[in-house]
Design an enzyme around this catalytic site. Sequence first.
Site, short mmCIF file in Angstrom:
data_model
loop_
_atom_site.label_atom_id
_atom_site.label_comp_id
_atom_site.label_asym_id
_atom_site.label_seq_id
_atom_site.Cartn_x
_atom_site.Cartn_y
_atom_site.Cartn_z
N GLN A 155 0.86 -1.19 0.00
CA GLN A 155 0.00 0.00 0.00
C GLN A 155 0.90 1.24 0.00
O GLN A 155 0.93 2.02 0.95
CB GLN A 155 -0.92 -0.02 1.22
CG GLN A 155 -1.87 -1.21 1.23
CD GLN A 155 -2.84 -1.14 2.39
OE1 GLN A 155 -3.45 -0.11 2.67
NE2 GLN A 155 -3.00 -2.26 3.10
N HIS B 293 8.92 -3.87 -1.05
CA HIS B 293 8.10 -4.06 -2.25
C HIS B 293 8.28 -2.90 -3.22
O HIS B 293 8.31 -3.10 -4.44
CB HIS B 293 6.63 -4.19 -1.85
CG HIS B 293 5.72 -4.46 -3.00
ND1 HIS B 293 5.81 -5.61 -3.77
CD2 HIS B 293 4.71 -3.72 -3.56
CE1 HIS B 293 4.89 -5.58 -4.71
NE2 HIS B 293 4.22 -4.44 -4.61
N LYS C 265 1.64 -9.25 -17.63
CA LYS C 265 0.30 -9.66 -17.20
C LYS C 265 -0.66 -8.48 -17.20
O LYS C 265 -0.27 -7.34 -16.92
CB LYS C 265 0.35 -10.30 -15.79
CG LYS C 265 0.75 -9.34 -14.68
CD LYS C 265 0.89 -10.08 -13.36
CE LYS C 265 1.34 -9.12 -12.25
NZ LYS C 265 1.62 -9.81 -11.00
N ASP D 237 10.84 -12.69 -7.82
CA ASP D 237 9.91 -11.67 -7.33
C ASP D 237 10.16 -11.46 -5.85
O ASP D 237 10.91 -12.22 -5.21
CB ASP D 237 8.46 -12.09 -7.59
CG ASP D 237 7.53 -10.89 -7.76
OD1 ASP D 237 7.98 -9.74 -7.56
OD2 ASP D 237 6.35 -11.10 -8.10
N ASP E 143 2.09 -14.35 -2.45
CA ASP E 143 0.98 -14.35 -1.50
C ASP E 143 0.11 -15.58 -1.72
O ASP E 143 0.31 -16.62 -1.10
CB ASP E 143 0.19 -13.06 -1.63
CG ASP E 143 -0.78 -12.85 -0.46
OD1 ASP E 143 -1.05 -13.81 0.28
OD2 ASP E 143 -1.27 -11.71 -0.29
#
Length: 337
Positions: free
Chosen positions: A107, A140, A205, A231, A235
């Site tokens: 986020q 991230h 993607k 990566d 999750d």
Amino acid sequence: MIPHQSQPKLIAGNANLPLAQAISRRVSMSRGMSVGLVDARVERFNDQEIFVEVYENVRGEDMFIIQPTSNPANDNLMELLIMADALRRSSAQRITAVIPYFGYARQDRRAKARTPISAKLVANMIAASGIERVLTMDLHATQIQGFFDIPVDNLYASPIFSLDIQHKFGKKLDKVTVISPDVGGVGRARELAKRIGCALAIVDKRREKAGEVAEMTVIGDVQGQTCIIVDDICDTAGTLCKAADVLLQAGAKEVHSYITHGVLSGPAVERITNSSMKSLVITDSIEATEPVKKARNIRIVPTAPMFAQAILNIWNGTSVSSLFDHESLAAIYEGTY
């Protein structure tokens, strides 16, 4: 300049005690003396309020709190903040948060109207708690370092992964292609490909909504290649397993994955076990559950040697970026590979 105490002081919450203990052992080996975890209790009252009590004197000490903010993210984050407050009120000289996995990092921006930037809020909370420095791994989004008004050292798993890949595929690296599972992760994949001297390809993607992938296309030649998907987070593993299928359909010989943080929630382990991937390699930044430990095609590589050396470098006031160098890391991991 902080005067050097006889040794750094390590304390751990409940998020990943095995990793904290492994870091403690590594620091002890490097220091040639026992550097155990500070004796403390981190527990909950009946209403689930978190309580922390430190049993050792920490006045004037250089403290390192080892606590990833993984699932349950809110509980582990509150443990970190309350431990920091307890240490600050006990007159610790400096408090460094060692957060192997930084929760809420996804986020990091407002993708839609009227949504929060929770990573910035968490950064504010960490700084307000009295923590003066953060040590983490594979954020991230690297711009999250700028959310903090305190120093942030972001370690990378790619040097560890390159050692592992060279050990496992050393004799056939010319047949290995590193894969980024999306355009946003190209930088991470390119860094690993450069380290091991391999080709790079991308799986593009198009995502209709979170957790669902509508279409995937391979950009690059993977015919007859051993593909290694790289990566930072896995999750539910839906994207990862579908990417493996798409690569095999494009002519790849076999597919392996190297993921820094194995969140592996919901059906992830079952999906990976039943997938066309030969193996998934993750780090121990998040404590592995029993299903993860028992999965036949999931392997865990240790981060304790890297974190222990980073802690010692911070404590000594020496360079942390030296750990990005292959030769330095190979020496730290000597005997592991």
